[in-house]
Design a protein around this motif. Structure first.
Motif, PDB file in Angstrom:
ATOM      1  N   UNK A 132       0.782  -1.086  -0.040  1.00 35.39           N
ATOM      2  CA  UNK A 132       0.089  -0.023  -0.107  1.00 35.39           C
ATOM      3  C   UNK A 132       0.999   1.407   0.092  1.00 35.39           C
ATOM      4  N   UNK A 133       0.475   2.155  -0.751  1.00 40.25           N
ATOM      5  CA  UNK A 133       1.413   3.312  -0.925  1.00 40.25           C
ATOM      6  C   UNK A 133       0.029   4.628  -0.713  1.00 40.25           C
ATOM      7  N   UNK A 134       0.667   5.850  -0.230  1.00 40.26           N
ATOM      8  CA  UNK A 134      -0.161   6.694  -0.228  1.00 40.26           C
ATOM      9  C   UNK A 134       0.702   8.248  -0.651  1.00 40.26           C
ATOM     10  N   UNK A 135      -0.046   8.990  -1.242  1.00 40.76           N
ATOM     11  CA  UNK A 135       0.280  10.431  -1.815  1.00 40.76           C
ATOM     12  C   UNK A 135      -0.477  11.339  -1.302  1.00 40.76           C
ATOM     13  N   UNK A 136       0.156  12.151  -0.814  1.00 38.71           N
ATOM     14  CA  UNK A 136      -0.757  13.636  -0.285  1.00 38.71           C
ATOM     15  C   UNK A 136      -0.602  14.701  -0.999  1.00 38.71           C
ATOM     16  N   UNK A 160      -4.410   6.696  -2.317  1.00 40.89           N
ATOM     17  CA  UNK A 160      -4.114   5.605  -1.877  1.00 40.89           C
ATOM     18  C   UNK A 160      -4.231   4.456  -3.039  1.00 40.89           C
ATOM     19  N   UNK A 161      -3.076   3.715  -3.248  1.00 38.62           N
ATOM     20  CA  UNK A 161      -3.196   2.582  -4.316  1.00 38.62           C
ATOM     21  C   UNK A 161      -2.342   1.607  -3.862  1.00 38.62           C
ATOM     22  N   UNK A 162      -2.273   0.399  -4.609  1.00 40.48           N
ATOM     23  CA  UNK A 162      -1.551  -0.764  -4.277  1.00 40.48           C
ATOM     24  C   UNK A 162      -0.454  -0.415  -5.353  1.00 40.48           C
ATOM     25  N   UNK A 163       1.011  -0.699  -4.973  1.00 39.16           N
ATOM     26  CA  UNK A 163       1.927  -0.468  -5.872  1.00 39.16           C
ATOM     27  C   UNK A 163       2.429  -2.177  -5.912  1.00 39.16           C
ATOM     28  N   UNK A 164       3.006  -1.991  -7.182  1.00 41.16           N
ATOM     29  CA  UNK A 164       3.849  -3.360  -7.426  1.00 41.16           C
ATOM     30  C   UNK A 164       5.041  -3.180  -6.576  1.00 41.16           C
TER      31      UNK A 164
END
Length: 254
Positions: A132-136, A160-164
């Protein structure tokens, strides 16, 4: 268990450092990232690791010339031209069983053995480790409807998104889809496998994960490892690969 580490990239975003040192030997808190990865794999029970090399391959091979790698069946495969993130696998002898494949520019505490077991239990043809990754966002986001009327407004939202993670477990059926000596990237390979009816799964992992591809990312990884080496090296902080008294620092650095 077997693994392949893709370590052939030039590391262009890390220049000028990678003009002389290949990216897999870039140090994170004083230890080459590739050495860290191999110690993690060895600790997880992987007994055979193939390094897919390209740029400055001889330097990487030479870095493993020492007694600390005894007990690990370490092999080398050379790509003479860039073949992408999956193409180098087409240069290997046909694989006979499940194989973990990963990039050589990652600092992570992902449990490789657990990922491998979850893959085997799922009976999938391919498993992607996802983080899981998050970008503000620094700006407000406006949403319009079909008539250009404002339908929503979010002030500096967190996306929020799922990164490989660049870590996979693959079955021979997937690797047989690879063309020989042709540039091919992993997303294309997995998309082709799914199109042919192969089961491609993603496993979401709650784990630390750092890509060292840029100076800023390298600095973040360096700080993370310096703050908690035991988190990433586990038993190697206390014992060498043979269970003796060598520290991870001595075993990894040679």
């Amino acid at each position: 268990m077997k693994a392949v580490v893709l370590a052939g990239g030039e590391g262009r975003r890390l220049r000028p450092a990678t003009f002389t040192v290949p990216k897999p030997l870039i140090e994170v808190d004083g230890t080459p990232i590739l050495h860290l990865i191999l110690r993690q794999l060895q600790s997880a029970g992987f007994t055979q690791v193939t390094l897919s090399l390209g740029y400055r391959a001889q330097l990487i091979e030479a870095s493993f010339d020492g007694p600390h790698w005894a007990g690990l069946d370490l092999r080398f495969s050379l790509e003479h031209e860039p073949l992408g993130t999956a193409g180098p696998l087409g240069l290997l002898a046909p694989l006979e069983d499940s194989t973990l494949v990963m990039n050589a520019d990652l600092l992570t505490d992902i449990d490789f053995a657990d990922l491998f077991r979850r893959h085997k239990k799922s009976e999938a043809a391919a498993t992607i480790a996802l983080v899981p990754r998050h970008v503000d966002l620094a700006h407000g986001v406006v949403e319009l409807d079909g008539e250009n009327r404002v339908a929503g407004f979010r002030e500096k939202p967190r996306m929020s998104f799922l990164a490989s993670s660049g870590i996979y477990v693959l079955e021979p059926s997937v690797l047989r889809l690879l063309p020989r000596r042709t540039r091919y990237d992993m997303p294309a390979l997995l998309k082709d496998a799914a199109a042919r009816g192969e089961r491609v799964e993603g496993h979401v992992l709650d784990a630390a994960w750092h890509d060292i591809g840029t100076p800023e990312q390298l600095a973040a990884a360096d700080a993370a490892l310096r703050a908690d080496r035991a988190r990433y090296l586990g038993a190697f902080e206390q014992h060498g690969p043979g269970g003796g008294t060598n520290s991870a620092e001595e075993a990894v650095r040679g």
